[in-house]
Each structure stands twice: as C-alpha cells, then as structure tokens.
Write a protein that holds these residues in place. Structure first.
Motif, short mmCIF file in Angstrom:
data_model
loop_
_atom_site.label_atom_id
_atom_site.label_comp_id
_atom_site.label_asym_id
_atom_site.label_seq_id
_atom_site.Cartn_x
_atom_site.Cartn_y
_atom_site.Cartn_z
N PHE A 116 0.82 -1.20 0.00
CA PHE A 116 0.00 0.00 0.00
C PHE A 116 0.85 1.26 0.00
CE2 PHE A 116 -3.79 2.32 0.51
CZ PHE A 116 -3.53 3.37 1.37
N LEU A 117 1.89 1.26 0.83
CA LEU A 117 2.75 2.45 0.92
C LEU A 117 3.46 2.72 -0.40
CD1 LEU A 117 4.40 2.12 4.45
CD2 LEU A 117 2.46 3.54 3.78
N ASN A 118 3.95 1.63 -1.03
CA ASN A 118 4.72 1.82 -2.25
C ASN A 118 3.83 2.06 -3.47
OD1 ASN A 118 7.09 1.48 -0.83
ND2 ASN A 118 7.22 -0.72 -1.28
N LYS A 124 0.99 8.18 -5.54
CA LYS A 124 -0.07 9.16 -5.72
C LYS A 124 0.13 10.42 -4.91
CE LYS A 124 -3.10 6.98 -8.37
NZ LYS A 124 -3.73 7.56 -9.55
N VAL A 125 0.80 10.29 -3.76
CA VAL A 125 0.95 11.47 -2.92
C VAL A 125 2.41 11.91 -2.93
CG1 VAL A 125 0.44 12.48 -0.67
CG2 VAL A 125 -0.92 10.56 -1.48
N GLY A 126 3.32 10.98 -2.76
CA GLY A 126 4.74 11.32 -2.81
C GLY A 126 5.52 10.47 -1.83
N PRO A 127 6.79 10.22 -2.12
CA PRO A 127 7.60 9.38 -1.25
C PRO A 127 7.76 9.95 0.16
CG PRO A 127 8.87 10.11 -3.19
CD PRO A 127 7.49 10.67 -3.34
N HIS A 128 7.74 11.28 0.26
CA HIS A 128 7.90 11.92 1.56
C HIS A 128 6.71 11.69 2.48
CE1 HIS A 128 5.86 14.50 -1.35
NE2 HIS A 128 5.11 14.87 -0.33
N LYS A 130 5.14 8.79 2.90
CA LYS A 130 4.95 7.40 3.37
C LYS A 130 5.07 7.29 4.88
CE LYS A 130 7.82 5.02 0.63
NZ LYS A 130 8.40 3.83 -0.03
N LEU A 131 6.16 7.82 5.41
CA LEU A 131 6.37 7.66 6.85
C LEU A 131 5.34 8.43 7.67
CD1 LEU A 131 8.05 6.34 9.06
CD2 LEU A 131 9.60 8.31 8.98
N PRO A 132 5.09 9.73 7.36
CA PRO A 132 4.06 10.44 8.14
C PRO A 132 2.70 9.76 8.05
CG PRO A 132 5.25 11.97 6.71
CD PRO A 132 5.77 10.62 6.40
N TRP A 133 2.36 9.27 6.89
CA TRP A 133 1.07 8.60 6.72
C TRP A 133 1.02 7.34 7.60
CZ3 TRP A 133 -3.83 8.42 5.42
CH2 TRP A 133 -4.44 7.18 5.23
#
Lengths: 218, 217
Positions: A116-118, A124-128, A130-133
């Motif tokens: 899901f993260l990748n 769709k949102v951006g690599p930056h 992933k962690l905050p999400w």
C-alpha cells in the motif's frame, strides 16, 4: 515441546505482518511446518497461482486444503489443532479478542503495509508522505487500542494467557517500533505488551529476522 | 415476546457498511434492538457523549446490559456466542475457514480502503477525481479474489445453501459496490447473483441503509 506430525506448509514472507501472525499461532500450538518463501516475483509465478489463484500471503496448505487470510488460517488452526486454544471460554473476553484483532487487521495494517505504501502513497501522494502517513495511521489505531486495553489487568492483552489479540498485536507493535519509529513511551500498555511478547519463544521464533528468507539490511 | 424495553441497543449509521453487517446478524437471529443513530458526516462519533460510552470512537457499538462492544466482527461473533439461534458459522471446519477467509477479504482488503475517512484523505491529498477510480480498483481487486474463492463453494448463498458469516460481510460490500460505486453487475457473476439473493431475503432487506430510521433520501 511435543510436536505433532502434520503435513503443513506455510507460504510466507519474512516481513509480512500477516504471515508473522500465523507463524506465532503455529509455534504456540507446537505445529511443525514447511516454510515456503514467497517473493514478489513468485506472486506472478504460474505454479503459485495454480495453488492459490488469489496470490495472497500467507497461505496455509494442510494436506489437500488450501487456505489464505491470516484470520481464517488462525481460526482453522484453532479448530483443527485445539492444543493451546487461541480464544478464551468467557464470552465477553472472546469478543474483546476479536475486537483487538480486527482493529489491527482492518484499521491499521491495511494502511501501512509495504504494498500500500509503495503502490499508492508513494505514487499518488509522494515518497515523503509514506512515513508520516504510516505513523498517523498507527497512532490513531494505537490510541484506540490503548484506551481499550488500559484497564485490562494481566500479563497479556486480555489476561494472563496468550490469545488471539496478542497474535495480531505483536506483529503490529513490532513493525511500529522497528520500521516506523513510533516511540514506546507514547503507548504505555502497548509497550508493556511488546516487551512481554519479546520474551516468549513462540513469538521470538516467528520474528521476521529469524525466518529462512530474511535479508539483513541497513 | 416480552416488554418494550429492548435489552440490546445498537449505535449505527444508516450508510455504514460495518453497521449494516451487524443489523443483518441481529435480524437473522430475530433479535430486537433499539436503533440509536450516530451521524458520521456530522462527526457525531467524536462527540464527548459518544466517546464517553465508547472511547474507541467507531460505529457500530452494541450495548447488551452492561456490556459495551464495538467493531462489527467482534459484535457478530459475540452475538453468535450469546444468542446461538441461526448460527453464523457452519460446523464443518473447512467451511468455517472459507467463511472467515471471505469475511477477512472484505473487512481488511476492501472495506477499509473505501471508507469515508480514507476517501476524504484521497480527495484532499490527491484530488476529488481520484476517489471513484480508487474505490473501483479496490472493489475489482477484492471481487476478483472473492469470485475465485467462492466458485467451488457457493450454493444459494456464498458458501452453500445456508446463510453464514461470509454472507453477512458480503452483502453490505456488494450493496455499496453496485449501488454507490458503479461497478457493473456483469463483471462479477457470483457477486451479482449473491447481491440479488440478499436483496430478496428479509433479514437483509430490513437491514438495508435506506430502511433505517436515520436514512436520508
């Protein structure tokens, strides 16, 4: 521990939280199994798909019976191999176990698994993001779990014995602390449980880094 | 049946898929309950009175005497333990497992990824035009898995000729897919057939969103 001679195969990935849950269950019940490592490419492998058209992991094969979905596998193991029961007799306590397991399985894990993260958040949102999400999803779920479990006395999530809730919590706590930098002191009850699980051999043997397909990284 | 004071209370939102599941289970077991609406669009699940009752802040919530229980799977398994009429799991171990598998596909790989709060996130972070394509891709992936899983097991209902747990979880998901998210029925023959069957079954009909006290037409 007495080990039953059974014909079990588990298709698993070392990092998969869902596979981790099932590994714990198998270990608690003293069930030996053949570990079959599944990689990203084997999920498009015709042999794997022939076995399991759903291309999901984990998959349990017990003789002729093929079963996917961690909750289904665990409930099946509990039905077929009743040693070390994974649900208590007390009805409200059974319900609490399902509640904890389901909070993890439906409101946390699906939103922070690697796929899901990748495939979604990064693209769709951006690599930056992933962690905050992942952290926000985990914090939200852990806040709920902390409230639910704070008044429970006992060594484990729902009392002094290990049950279904613990099997779902342990992998989620593991990934939260190890992969997503959630700080232990934000959630005291959950931290205490995390420490408790780390001291139990059935859990330790199920850890990602102990699996045959584990890759040492970083 | 005895008095007007129904022992069971259900905090529910008419369009909540998870509440819909519980309503079906209650109806199948012939259990009467007080319906207490919680308006998710207005954020009532975050109001102090609701949080005092259920700090976890989700619907559905079941009250049974002193017991307060949230989470649709937990509530349904509790109902099946406490009120064993119309059992929601078969006695055959393999069939039970298939029910849990279908249930879990819906509740962990489909429904959460198309719930209100995640769709709001997509709308804000990616764009409002992304919401429907995303939901449709999630539904199609999940339904493809379910079609394959159930094709060797289905009878009149998902896993045979009796209604079980898989049906309780499938019906609300199919309802949402076909009536709200424009999935064409002919893409998924088994899902379509089950959808039609559920629509003709009273316990499911009475649980439909549009038949709830808080439904908005």
């Amino acid at each position: 521990m007495e080990c039953e001679a059974v014909n079990l195969k588990l298709y698993s990935h070392w990092m998969s939280s869902c596979s981790f849950r099932v590994r714990i269950a198998l270990n608690l019940k003293g069930l030996k199994y053949h570990y079959v490592a599944v990689t990203a490419s084997s999920k498009s492998d015709p042999e794997f798909l022939k076995l399991n058209p759903l291309a999901l992991i984990p998959v349990l094969v017990d003789g002729d019976f093929v079963l996917a979905e961690s909750l289904a596998i665990i409930m099946y193991l509990d039905d077929k191999y009743p040693q070390y029961p994974l649900l208590p007799h007390d009805i409200p306590k059974r319900a609490l176990n399902f509640q904890v397991a389901h909070i993890v399985a439906s409101s946390i894990q699906p939103f922070q698994n690697m796929g899901f993260l990748n495939n979604f958040i990064e693209k769709k949102v951006g690599p930056h993001e992933k962690l905050p999400w992942a952290q926000s999803v985990i914090r939200k779920g852990f806040t709920a779990l902390e409230k639910l479990l704070k008044d429970q006395a006992g060594r484990y999530a729902t009392g002094d014995e290990i049950f279904l809730a613990d099997l779902f919590l342990a992998p989620q706590l593991y990934s939260a602390y190890k992969r997503f930098n959630i700080s232990m002191n934000e959630f005291p009850s959950l931290s205490r449980l995390h420490e408790a699980y780390n001291g139990i051999s059935a859990f330790q043997e199920a850890f990602p880094e102990k699996q045959p397909d584990a890759v040492n990284s970083d | 049946m005895a008095s007007d004071t129904k022992k069971l209370k259900l905090y529910s939102y008419w369009r909540s898929s998870c509440s819909f599941r519980v309503r079906i289970a209650l109806n199948l077991k012939g259990l009467k309950y007080d319906y207490i609406p919680v308006n998710l669009l207005k954020g009532e699940q975050s109001h102090p009175e609701f949080l005092k009752l259920n700090p976890v802040g989700f619907v559905p919530v079941l009250l049974d005497g002193d017991l307060v229980l949230a989470d649709s799977l937990a509530i349904i398994m509790y109902l099946d333990d406490k009120y064993p009429q119309h059992p929601l799991l078969p006695s055959d171990i393999h069939k039970r497992a298939i029910n849990f598998q279908a249930t879990h596909i819906v509740s962990s790989s489909i429904q959460p990824l198309q719930n209100i709060s995640f769709l709001n996130y997509i709308g804000e972070k990616v764009g409002p035009d992304e919401k429907l394509p995303w939901v449709q891709s999630v539904l199609r992936k999940g339904f493809t898995a379910l079609e394959k899983l159930l094709k060797d097991h289905t009878g009149r209902y998902a896993t045979g000729d009796e209604i079980f747990l898989a049906d309780v979880f499938l019906a609300p998901q199919l309802h949402a897919a076909f009536t709200r998210f424009n999935i064409p029925m002919n893409e998924f023959p088994i899902m379509s057939r089950l959808h039609e069957t559920y629509n003709a079954t009273p316990a499911f009909q009475e649980a439909l969103p549009q038949n709830q006290p808080d439904a908005v037409h």
